[in-house]
Scaffold this motif. Structure first.
Motif, PDB file in Angstrom:
ATOM      1  N   ASP B 244     -22.406 -17.105  -3.917  1.00  0.00           N
ATOM      2  CA  ASP B 244     -23.055 -15.717  -3.734  1.00  0.00           C
ATOM      3  C   ASP B 244     -23.696 -15.819  -2.444  1.00  0.00           C
ATOM      4  OD1 ASP B 244     -23.847 -13.092  -3.786  1.00  0.00           O
ATOM      5  OD2 ASP B 244     -25.356 -13.547  -5.455  1.00  0.00           O
ATOM      6  N   MET B 245     -23.464 -16.100  -1.433  1.00  0.00           N
ATOM      7  CA  MET B 245     -23.975 -16.163  -0.239  1.00  0.00           C
ATOM      8  C   MET B 245     -24.326 -14.551   0.359  1.00  0.00           C
ATOM      9  SD  MET B 245     -24.627 -19.475   0.803  1.00  0.00           S
ATOM     10  CE  MET B 245     -24.444 -19.728   2.498  1.00  0.00           C
ATOM     11  N   ASN B 246     -23.283 -13.664   0.010  1.00  0.00           N
ATOM     12  CA  ASN B 246     -23.471 -12.452   0.402  1.00  0.00           C
ATOM     13  C   ASN B 246     -24.552 -11.443  -0.482  1.00  0.00           C
ATOM     14  OD1 ASN B 246     -21.550 -11.689   2.394  1.00  0.00           O
ATOM     15  ND2 ASN B 246     -19.924 -12.607   0.924  1.00  0.00           N
ATOM     16  N   HIS B 247     -25.140 -12.273  -1.348  1.00  0.00           N
ATOM     17  CA  HIS B 247     -25.986 -11.444  -2.160  1.00  0.00           C
ATOM     18  C   HIS B 247     -25.823 -10.079  -2.662  1.00  0.00           C
ATOM     19  CE1 HIS B 247     -28.590 -14.639  -0.417  1.00  0.00           C
ATOM     20  NE2 HIS B 247     -28.822 -14.667  -1.616  1.00  0.00           N
ATOM     21  N   VAL B 248     -24.506 -10.120  -3.271  1.00  0.00           N
ATOM     22  CA  VAL B 248     -23.774  -8.868  -3.633  1.00  0.00           C
ATOM     23  C   VAL B 248     -24.396  -7.938  -4.674  1.00  0.00           C
ATOM     24  CG1 VAL B 248     -21.636  -9.958  -3.200  1.00  0.00           C
ATOM     25  CG2 VAL B 248     -22.545  -9.803  -5.512  1.00  0.00           C
ATOM     26  N   GLU B 253     -18.504  -7.794 -11.810  1.00  0.00           N
ATOM     27  CA  GLU B 253     -17.399  -7.001 -11.447  1.00  0.00           C
ATOM     28  C   GLU B 253     -16.478  -7.774 -10.538  1.00  0.00           C
ATOM     29  OE1 GLU B 253     -16.189  -4.283 -12.389  1.00  0.00           O
ATOM     30  OE2 GLU B 253     -17.429  -2.684 -12.415  1.00  0.00           O
ATOM     31  N   ILE B 254     -17.139  -8.342  -9.521  1.00  0.00           N
ATOM     32  CA  ILE B 254     -16.223  -9.278  -8.635  1.00  0.00           C
ATOM     33  C   ILE B 254     -15.460 -10.479  -9.342  1.00  0.00           C
ATOM     34  CG2 ILE B 254     -16.170 -10.563  -6.498  1.00  0.00           C
ATOM     35  CD1 ILE B 254     -18.630  -8.886  -5.689  1.00  0.00           C
ATOM     36  N   ARG B 255     -16.241 -11.071 -10.231  1.00  0.00           N
ATOM     37  CA  ARG B 255     -15.808 -12.015 -11.072  1.00  0.00           C
ATOM     38  C   ARG B 255     -14.389 -11.908 -11.959  1.00  0.00           C
ATOM     39  NH1 ARG B 255     -21.112 -14.517 -11.954  1.00  0.00           N
ATOM     40  NH2 ARG B 255     -21.110 -16.213 -10.520  1.00  0.00           N
ATOM     41  N   GLU B 256     -14.772 -10.557 -12.535  1.00  0.00           N
ATOM     42  CA  GLU B 256     -13.608  -9.895 -13.589  1.00  0.00           C
ATOM     43  C   GLU B 256     -12.461  -9.575 -12.721  1.00  0.00           C
ATOM     44  OE1 GLU B 256     -13.132  -9.740 -16.447  1.00  0.00           O
ATOM     45  OE2 GLU B 256     -11.616  -8.186 -16.512  1.00  0.00           O
ATOM     46  N   ASN B 578     -17.371  -1.661  -3.629  1.00  0.00           N
ATOM     47  CA  ASN B 578     -18.572  -1.000  -4.125  1.00  0.00           C
ATOM     48  C   ASN B 578     -19.466  -2.236  -4.744  1.00  0.00           C
ATOM     49  OD1 ASN B 578     -17.811   1.460  -3.543  1.00  0.00           O
ATOM     50  ND2 ASN B 578     -16.637   1.552  -5.587  1.00  0.00           N
ATOM     51  N   ALA B 579     -18.846  -3.076  -5.539  1.00  0.00           N
ATOM     52  CA  ALA B 579     -19.540  -4.345  -6.013  1.00  0.00           C
ATOM     53  C   ALA B 579     -20.448  -5.158  -4.927  1.00  0.00           C
ATOM     54  CB  ALA B 579     -18.778  -5.158  -6.794  1.00  0.00           C
ATOM     55  N   VAL B 580     -19.736  -5.235  -3.879  1.00  0.00           N
ATOM     56  CA  VAL B 580     -20.474  -6.285  -2.591  1.00  0.00           C
ATOM     57  C   VAL B 580     -21.618  -5.375  -2.062  1.00  0.00           C
ATOM     58  CG1 VAL B 580     -20.123  -7.237  -0.342  1.00  0.00           C
ATOM     59  CG2 VAL B 580     -18.439  -7.611  -2.170  1.00  0.00           C
ATOM     60  N   ILE B 585     -17.534   4.308  -3.485  1.00  0.00           N
ATOM     61  CA  ILE B 585     -16.306   4.737  -2.603  1.00  0.00           C
ATOM     62  C   ILE B 585     -15.147   4.956  -3.570  1.00  0.00           C
ATOM     63  CG2 ILE B 585     -16.888   3.991  -0.313  1.00  0.00           C
ATOM     64  CD1 ILE B 585     -14.222   2.157  -0.813  1.00  0.00           C
ATOM     65  N   ASP B 586     -14.324   5.763  -3.409  1.00  0.00           N
ATOM     66  CA  ASP B 586     -13.123   5.920  -4.251  1.00  0.00           C
ATOM     67  C   ASP B 586     -11.906   5.623  -3.344  1.00  0.00           C
ATOM     68  OD1 ASP B 586     -12.446   8.198  -2.586  1.00  0.00           O
ATOM     69  OD2 ASP B 586     -13.087   9.563  -4.603  1.00  0.00           O
ATOM     70  N   LYS B 587     -10.517   5.672  -4.080  1.00  0.00           N
ATOM     71  CA  LYS B 587      -9.330   5.212  -2.990  1.00  0.00           C
ATOM     72  C   LYS B 587      -9.065   6.044  -2.008  1.00  0.00           C
ATOM     73  CE  LYS B 587      -6.007   7.401  -6.073  1.00  0.00           C
ATOM     74  NZ  LYS B 587      -4.971   7.282  -7.063  1.00  0.00           N
ATOM     75  N   HIS B 588      -9.642   7.378  -1.907  1.00  0.00           N
ATOM     76  CA  HIS B 588      -9.563   8.172  -0.944  1.00  0.00           C
ATOM     77  C   HIS B 588     -10.459   8.066   0.236  1.00  0.00           C
ATOM     78  CE1 HIS B 588      -6.985  10.241  -3.796  1.00  0.00           C
ATOM     79  NE2 HIS B 588      -7.850  10.341  -4.494  1.00  0.00           N
ATOM     80  N   GLU B 589     -11.599   7.583  -0.111  1.00  0.00           N
ATOM     81  CA  GLU B 589     -12.570   7.179   0.854  1.00  0.00           C
ATOM     82  C   GLU B 589     -12.341   6.026   1.658  1.00  0.00           C
ATOM     83  OE1 GLU B 589     -14.811   8.860   2.463  1.00  0.00           O
ATOM     84  OE2 GLU B 589     -16.061   7.404   3.375  1.00  0.00           O
TER      85      GLU B 589
END
Lengths: 68, 713
Positions: B244-248, B253-256, B578-580, B585-589
């Motif tokens: 977790d160097m990025n301190h997300v 969510e990322i793990r899942e 979004n989790a980071v 955002i959504d897929k359009h953004e």
């Protein structure tokens, strides 16, 4: 008049007891990541060697890679 | 060796903490006057340019002038990882994006590359490294991210070739064997000094194999810029790398999503692309089967000997069962290696080395495109391209062009320095590569790239410029990557309408277009040439690898509404962003984020004097058969199309007449494609982004409006 089916918009000769596997062989479709639909209906991979394609069918073999 | 280093500058900085994927500062190093400083990342940068390639382009835009040339000191090399880079819970998250003004295109170039440098740069405290200036003598830059120091040192004794240099520096800066994994080196090689197609190697230490491995920022000659600046290497060293160097914002969510992806790789990869076994080499036999593998300078799309260099053969030489990711946590593990290879030619003859297991592009370029179907040649040539710092794609495409010129009498043994350049002559190809490294002979001519060879052969040898234009596989000055696009109009646009030149990383539409026939109309093709380049640009903003997106696909992907987009994976990427970052955002953004940067790069090209319709022209060989030999090799196909699509009866016509009819039709179709795509992208018929469109995507920055305005009158 020869009996035909359409595979990805291309007309090919229809054969008695023609399966999806047979179509893939005729078309030389060797790529594995594909979706096959016969007259709009999805055919699961397990049924490629059993699903019989009726004469006049519209067969879509959608190659999924958009990558390269 | 280290004792001979002369310290030119040392800069100490306060270690920072990454917050939600950003360090919020960049590192500027000027090697002319040895200035080292930090720059703040502004909110504007994050909002409009996101990171990675976006940051690189913005820094380059501000750091250079309209007329900056590739070898001016003020040209920059910028390396930026992107906000997602450095996570280890989802595959393919270790990419660096490299930008510079290119010696082959004279405009903006971008490359993505694996290896550990990008994440290490970020863990050292910087969202980008911006190098400007030109050193008087060979230097190295060392970033010690645990200590918080940056040094510029003269380094006179180290090798230039990557194979030696990277091992030397890894050994030099590691405290012990365990510490080697904490070091990443950027380097190039001797041939980058004498050619315009030099590339950069980004290293990591392969703990299992106990050797340094290399990934390449290959395209557009950035390695040549690197050596022109007298940079031998850039070293990053960081210890204590954790998950977790990025301190997300939300690790769960990322793990899942990572867990789901890992399951796909374990359960589906062996029956899909086999990336873990053979990497992208699996494409060789596929492309050959579909008539898409470039053979003899893209004349043909298949060859009876292709099986000699396909993945079944290469698999027997790749070490199997190794964790071959080029960043930590990547389960796709496609970066294969050939161990124990004995070098057969050149200065390293007789040495036992580990060679990068050739990827598809390298196999196509060094192999089939040159008519060479020998795996031993692929290993030899790949080893030397890597160690000499040469882009395999440009090298192979340039050799193939020269060979076709030789076989057409434009070149002869006098002009090639005694080399008989025929398709299949692997000894001649190797000799040209060694000449390039020595800076001598015809190798230097080939190393100038296809565009410059065309100019030279027309001017000095009286060759027909039209024929050279037809067979010279370059656009914008960059050599084509390795897919035959003749039967896919959409892919012709996917190649020649790119921002940097014909590299397939913007769009690969051949199956959708040519095989599936899913995008039959110009409108359909334009939509694909809008969506996919925008979507794929996004990977470069994030520091992500594209391969995990679509080289394995969820079991139920076939039942989704748009299987070609792999919707579940798109959703993974939206979720991970979004989790980071903690954004929403959504897929359009996601597409809109890319679209801003994509249009910015188009306008950057305009600023450099390019980026117009005329710059999107393609060589005819990318669109159809140039020669009688080509036409007749696929006569049945072309005759059928003439009758059924063009509406002309081929019977009774000479091959030359049929070539002309086919050409007129295909060239007309490409022009219509340009019109359709420009309209979909919000550009004028000349390919210029309109002010209305820039406003619509919130990219109407004053500096950009100033550049486009004169073209809109």
């Amino acid at each position: 008049m020869d009996k035909k089916i359409e595979v990805n918009k291309e007309k090919i000769d229809w054969e008695e007891n023609m399966t999806v596997d047979r179509i893939l062989k005729i078309m030389n479709y060797t790529f594995k990541m594909i979706v096959v639909k016969v007259n709009g209906e999805l055919v699961k991979k397990d049924n490629y060697n059993t699903k019989i394609i009726p004469e006049g069918s519209d067969v879509q073999v959608i190659h999924l890679i958009a990558g390269g | 060796m280290k004792a001979k280093h002369k310290l030119l500058k040392e800069y100490s900085y306060k270690l920072g903490e990454i917050y939600r994927g950003y360090t919020n500062r960049t590192l500027y190093v000027n090697i002319s006057d040895n200035t080292i400083k930090e720059k703040l990342v502004t909110e504007l940068m994050k909002e409009k340019f996101i990171g990675g390639k976006g940051f690189g382009l913005w820094l380059l835009w501000n750091g250079t002038k309209d007329d900056t040339k590739w070898n001016d000191p003020e040209n920059e090399i910028i390396i930026a990882p992107g906000p997602i880079a450095g996570i280890t819970q989802y595959s393919g998250a270790g990419k660096s994006l490299v930008v510079s003004i290119s010696p082959t295109t004279d405009s903006v170039m971008d490359c993505n590359v694996g290896g550990f440098f990008g994440p290490f740069l970020k863990f050292s405290g910087f969202d980008a490294l911006e190098i400007q200036g030109k050193a008087e003598k060979d230097i190295i830059i060392i970033i010690e991210g645990t200590k918080g120091t940056v040094r510029i040192e003269e380094a006179p004794e180290e090798a230039v070739d990557s194979y030696i240099l990277v091992e030397q520096l890894t050994e030099m800066y590691a405290d012990d064997e365990t510490d080697k994994r904490n070091i990443s080196v950027i380097s190039s090689g001797k041939a980058a000094e004498h050619s315009l197609i030099g590339m950069l190697n980004f290293s990591w230490y392969d703990v299992k194999r106990k050797t340094c491995r290399l990934k390449q920022a290959g395209r557009g000659g950035i390695g040549t810029v690197f050596r022109d600046k007298h940079i031998k290497a850039v070293v990053a060293k960081v210890s204590g790398v954790k998950g977790d160097m990025n301190h997300v914002f939300d690790m769960q969510e990322i793990r899942e999503r990572g867990r789901r992806f890992g399951k796909e790789m374990r359960e589906l990869d062996d029956s899909q692309a086999r990336m873990r076994q053979v990497g992208t080499a699996h494409l060789v036999e596929i492309m050959n089967d579909y008539d898409l593998l470039p053979v003899h300078n893209f004349k043909f799309g298949s060859h009876p000997d292709a099986h000699k260099i396909d993945s079944k053969v290469l698999k027997t030489r790749f070490t199997q069962g190794m964790p071959d990711g080029c960043w930590l946590g990547c389960l796709m593990s496609c970066c294969k290696a050939v161990e124990g290879y004995e070098v057969k030619t050149g200065p390293y003859k007789g040495q036992i080395v580990t060679v990068d297991g050739p990827e598809y592009e390298t196999i196509g370029a060094l192999g089939s495109c040159c008519g060479i179907f020998d795996p031993e040649h692929l290993f030899e040539c790949n080893f030397y391209c890597d160690t000499y710092g040469i882009d395999t794609i440009s090298f192979g495409t340039a050799i193939a062009f020269a060979v076709e010129c030789y076989e057409n009498g434009i070149l002869n043994e006098e002009r090639t320095g005694g080399l008989r350049l025929n398709f299949g002559n692997s000894d001649a190809a190797m000799e040209l590569l060694h000449q390039m490294a020595r800076g001598e002979g015809f190798g230097v001519v080939v190393g100038s790239g296809v565009r410059k060879m065309k100019e030279k052969f027309a001017k000095e040898y009286g060759a027909d410029p039209k024929f050279l234009q037809d067979i010279g596989m370059e656009n914008k000055g960059l050599e084509y990557s390795q897919y035959v696009s003749k039967e896919s109009l959409a892919q012709q646009g996917g190649y020649a309408m790119t921002n940097k030149g014909p590299q397939h990383d913007e769009a690969w539409l051949i199956f959708m277009d040519m095989v599936n026939k899913q995008i039959p109309t110009f409108k359909d093709k334009a939509e694909a040439l809008y969506y996919f380049p925008m979507f794929r640009t996004w990977f470069g903003l994030m520091g992500l690898c594209k391969l995990p997106w679509n080289d394995v696909e969820p079991e139920d992907n076939a039942e989704s509404d748009e299987p070609a987009k792999v919707p579940e994976h798109v959703d993974n990427y939206v979720t991970i962003f979004n989790a980071v970052t903690g954004k929403d955002i959504d897929k359009h953004e996601l597409i809109r984020q890319s679209e801003r940067v994509y249009n910015f790069q188009r306008i950057f090209n305009l600023r450099k004097g390019f980026g117009k319709r005329e710059d999107d022209a393609q060589p005819y060989r990318a669109a159809g058969p140039v020669t009688v030999e080509e036409y007749e090799s696929r006569k049945e196909r072309y005759d059928k199309q003439m009758k059924e699509i063009i509406g002309v009866e081929p019977e009774g016509k000479s091959t030359e007449e049929k070539i002309a009819i086919t050409r007129k039709y295909r060239e007309g179709a490409y022009e219509k494609l340009l019109d359709a795509v420009y309209e979909r992208r919000g550009w004028t018929k000349n390919g210029i982004p309109t002010i209305e469109h820039l406003k619509e995507i919130s990219m109407d920055l004053p500096g950009l409006i100033e550049v486009v305005k004169p073209y809109l009158k």
